[in-house]
Design a protein around this motif. Structure first.
Motif, PDB file in Angstrom:
ATOM      1  N   LEU A 130     -71.290  -1.657   1.990  1.00  0.00           N
ATOM      2  CA  LEU A 130     -72.476  -0.809   2.111  1.00  0.00           C
ATOM      3  C   LEU A 130     -73.684  -1.596   2.631  1.00  0.00           C
ATOM      4  N   GLY A 131     -73.426  -2.468   3.603  1.00  0.00           N
ATOM      5  CA  GLY A 131     -74.483  -3.243   4.246  1.00  0.00           C
ATOM      6  C   GLY A 131     -74.872  -4.514   3.529  1.00  0.00           C
ATOM      7  N   GLU A 132     -74.324  -4.778   2.351  1.00  0.00           N
ATOM      8  CA  GLU A 132     -74.678  -5.978   1.588  1.00  0.00           C
ATOM      9  C   GLU A 132     -73.562  -7.007   1.695  1.00  0.00           C
ATOM     10  N   LEU A 133     -73.948  -8.243   2.053  1.00  0.00           N
ATOM     11  CA  LEU A 133     -72.979  -9.319   2.222  1.00  0.00           C
ATOM     12  C   LEU A 133     -72.589  -9.928   0.887  1.00  0.00           C
ATOM     13  N   ASP A 134     -71.295 -10.196   0.767  1.00  0.00           N
ATOM     14  CA  ASP A 134     -70.793 -10.879  -0.423  1.00  0.00           C
ATOM     15  C   ASP A 134     -71.048 -12.376  -0.272  1.00  0.00           C
ATOM     16  N   ASP A 135     -71.288 -13.087  -1.370  1.00  0.00           N
ATOM     17  CA  ASP A 135     -71.501 -14.537  -1.330  1.00  0.00           C
ATOM     18  C   ASP A 135     -70.196 -15.311  -1.233  1.00  0.00           C
ATOM     19  N   LYS A 136     -69.085 -14.657  -1.544  1.00  0.00           N
ATOM     20  CA  LYS A 136     -67.795 -15.335  -1.502  1.00  0.00           C
ATOM     21  C   LYS A 136     -67.295 -15.443  -0.066  1.00  0.00           C
ATOM     22  N   ILE A 150     -74.145 -27.867  23.753  1.00  0.00           N
ATOM     23  CA  ILE A 150     -74.494 -28.087  22.354  1.00  0.00           C
ATOM     24  C   ILE A 150     -73.228 -27.885  21.526  1.00  0.00           C
ATOM     25  N   LEU A 151     -72.757 -28.941  20.914  1.00  0.00           N
ATOM     26  CA  LEU A 151     -71.580 -28.864  20.055  1.00  0.00           C
ATOM     27  C   LEU A 151     -72.051 -28.590  18.629  1.00  0.00           C
ATOM     28  N   TYR A 152     -71.605 -27.485  18.059  1.00  0.00           N
ATOM     29  CA  TYR A 152     -72.084 -27.077  16.744  1.00  0.00           C
ATOM     30  C   TYR A 152     -70.937 -26.444  15.956  1.00  0.00           C
ATOM     31  N   ARG A 153     -71.185 -26.282  14.665  1.00  0.00           N
ATOM     32  CA  ARG A 153     -70.267 -25.534  13.794  1.00  0.00           C
ATOM     33  C   ARG A 153     -71.074 -24.969  12.633  1.00  0.00           C
ATOM     34  N   LEU A 154     -70.527 -23.943  12.015  1.00  0.00           N
ATOM     35  CA  LEU A 154     -71.178 -23.321  10.868  1.00  0.00           C
ATOM     36  C   LEU A 154     -70.703 -23.991   9.582  1.00  0.00           C
ATOM     37  N   GLN A 155     -71.644 -24.264   8.692  1.00  0.00           N
ATOM     38  CA  GLN A 155     -71.274 -24.796   7.382  1.00  0.00           C
ATOM     39  C   GLN A 155     -70.652 -23.663   6.576  1.00  0.00           C
ATOM     40  N   VAL A 156     -69.408 -23.865   6.124  1.00  0.00           N
ATOM     41  CA  VAL A 156     -68.616 -22.773   5.561  1.00  0.00           C
ATOM     42  C   VAL A 156     -69.339 -22.067   4.427  1.00  0.00           C
ATOM     43  N   ASP A 157     -69.849 -22.818   3.465  1.00  0.00           N
ATOM     44  CA  ASP A 157     -70.443 -22.186   2.288  1.00  0.00           C
ATOM     45  C   ASP A 157     -71.801 -21.544   2.573  1.00  0.00           C
ATOM     46  N   LYS A 158     -72.336 -21.784   3.789  1.00  0.00           N
ATOM     47  CA  LYS A 158     -73.636 -21.194   4.128  1.00  0.00           C
ATOM     48  C   LYS A 158     -73.526 -20.097   5.193  1.00  0.00           C
ATOM     49  N   ILE A 159     -72.311 -19.670   5.496  1.00  0.00           N
ATOM     50  CA  ILE A 159     -72.159 -18.597   6.482  1.00  0.00           C
ATOM     51  C   ILE A 159     -72.882 -17.323   6.052  1.00  0.00           C
ATOM     52  N   PRO A 160     -72.800 -16.919   4.778  1.00  0.00           N
ATOM     53  CA  PRO A 160     -73.598 -15.745   4.378  1.00  0.00           C
ATOM     54  C   PRO A 160     -75.091 -15.942   4.605  1.00  0.00           C
ATOM     55  N   THR A 161     -75.595 -17.164   4.382  1.00  0.00           N
ATOM     56  CA  THR A 161     -77.015 -17.458   4.612  1.00  0.00           C
ATOM     57  C   THR A 161     -77.360 -17.317   6.084  1.00  0.00           C
ATOM     58  N   THR A 171     -84.552 -27.969  12.023  1.00  0.00           N
ATOM     59  CA  THR A 171     -84.675 -26.519  11.867  1.00  0.00           C
ATOM     60  C   THR A 171     -83.365 -25.843  11.494  1.00  0.00           C
ATOM     61  N   LEU A 172     -82.257 -26.279  12.094  1.00  0.00           N
ATOM     62  CA  LEU A 172     -81.003 -25.537  11.968  1.00  0.00           C
ATOM     63  C   LEU A 172     -80.136 -25.967  10.793  1.00  0.00           C
ATOM     64  N   THR A 173     -80.145 -27.248  10.447  1.00  0.00           N
ATOM     65  CA  THR A 173     -79.275 -27.705   9.356  1.00  0.00           C
ATOM     66  C   THR A 173     -79.570 -27.007   8.032  1.00  0.00           C
ATOM     67  N   PRO A 174     -80.836 -26.830   7.629  1.00  0.00           N
ATOM     68  CA  PRO A 174     -81.084 -26.095   6.379  1.00  0.00           C
ATOM     69  C   PRO A 174     -80.589 -24.657   6.421  1.00  0.00           C
ATOM     70  N   GLN A 175     -80.453 -24.093   7.626  1.00  0.00           N
ATOM     71  CA  GLN A 175     -79.984 -22.715   7.758  1.00  0.00           C
ATOM     72  C   GLN A 175     -78.466 -22.601   7.721  1.00  0.00           C
ATOM     73  N   GLY A 176     -77.757 -23.757   7.802  1.00  0.00           N
ATOM     74  CA  GLY A 176     -76.301 -23.737   7.745  1.00  0.00           C
ATOM     75  C   GLY A 176     -75.620 -23.959   9.080  1.00  0.00           C
ATOM     76  N   ILE A 177     -76.385 -24.341  10.125  1.00  0.00           N
ATOM     77  CA  ILE A 177     -75.795 -24.630  11.446  1.00  0.00           C
ATOM     78  C   ILE A 177     -75.820 -26.138  11.643  1.00  0.00           C
ATOM     79  N   ILE A 178     -74.644 -26.736  11.771  1.00  0.00           N
ATOM     80  CA  ILE A 178     -74.511 -28.178  11.936  1.00  0.00           C
ATOM     81  C   ILE A 178     -74.453 -28.506  13.426  1.00  0.00           C
ATOM     82  N   ILE A 179     -75.403 -29.305  13.909  1.00  0.00           N
ATOM     83  CA  ILE A 179     -75.407 -29.760  15.308  1.00  0.00           C
ATOM     84  C   ILE A 179     -74.668 -31.094  15.364  1.00  0.00           C
TER      85      ILE A 179
END
Length: 266
Positions: free
Chosen positions: A40-46, A92-103, A155-163
């Motif tokens: 219903l539009g709300e993201l799960d943290d898991k 730009i080589l990047y990846r998403l930090q797994v536990d911060k994808i919801p963030t 800017t990006l690392t705290p948001q969960g994007i690893i450069i």
């Protein structure tokens, strides 16, 4: 009989409907992916990293994101310290930090690549403005890439994007500057070639001096060793050698020393 047929038909329809509903409410998370349920539009943290996920398709969906290292390509015109514009292709080589994808999805959204591009433009403008255009085409390019990466991470690392890396490729300098750099490099190569020739000539001159000095010293030592006694002994040895010869010979001396009258040594 007719009612029984209708009953069996309804059962089949219900079974097919149930199977179809079950199939549409399953998602498979493959290696290199992560899944998050959105109800219903709300993201799960898991965060689900692998396996099969079941969900109610009427109220829930599964959002998949890659957890692998990805390559985001850009073509930009970068400013330089002297005010020139340098065209470059950027990876730009990047990846998403797994536990911060919801963030990431909550704060930035699925279009996080656009935000990453904006952050890169800002960081590259600040960094490249501190370097000359020729530096982007020389050994300092690695320093520029590292500085841009560091600024993006703020800017990006705290948001969960690893450069992981920023790579500047296909650097296109302005035509005039490129020609000047080529001419400078050619002049440096010519100077190095001339220095090599001069060094070779200096070594050859030193070799000749050493050779001449050795010959002079040898002659000096030989001359110092030719005392009158040595000369007499050598002359006697020469006469003895001539005496052993079967050929006829006439030796004329002054009767005192074994020298020819005309002064020529035998």
């Amino acid at each position: 009989m007719l009612s029984t047929y209708k009953s069996n038909t309804m059962k089949k329809i219900l079974i097919l409907g149930t199977v179809s509903l079950f199939l549409t409410s399953c998602a498979v998370i493959r290696p290199g992916e992560a899944g998050i349920k959105q109800k219903l539009g709300e993201l799960d943290d898991k965060v689900i990293t692998q396996g099969t996920v079941t969900f109610n398709p009427f109220t829930t969906k599964v959002i998949k994101e890659s957890t692998q290292t990805n390559n985001h390509k850009l073509a930009l015109r970068l400013p330089s310290k002297e005010g020139l514009s340098v065209d470059s292709e950027i990876s730009i080589l990047y990846r998403l930090q797994v536990d911060k994808i919801p963030t990431v999805l909550r704060n930035i959204g699925p279009d996080y690549k656009d935000v990453m591009s904006a952050v890169f433009r800002s960081a590259s403008s600040d960094v490249c403005a501190q370097f000359y255009a020729k530096d982007m085409h020389s050994g300092k390019r690695a320093d520029i890439e590292k500085a841009i990466k560091t600024k993006m991470e703020e800017t990006l690392t705290p948001q969960g994007i690893i450069i992981e890396a920023v790579l500047m490729k296909s650097i296109q300098l302005p035509a005039g500057l490129s020609l000047s750099i080529e001419q400078k490099l050619q002049a440096e190569q010519d100077a190095m070639r001339m220095e090599f020739i001069l060094q070779t000539q200096r070594l050859e001159a030193e070799r000749k001096i050493i050779e001449a000095t050795g010959a002079r010293d040898a002659q000096k030592i030989l001359a110092e060793g030719l005392t009158p006694e040595i000369i007499k002994i050598r002359s006697i040895e020469a006469f003895l050698e001539l005496a052993r010869s079967n050929n006829s010979k006439v030796i004329i001396t002054d009767g005192k020393t074994p020298y020819l009258i005309n002064g020529t040594d035998l």
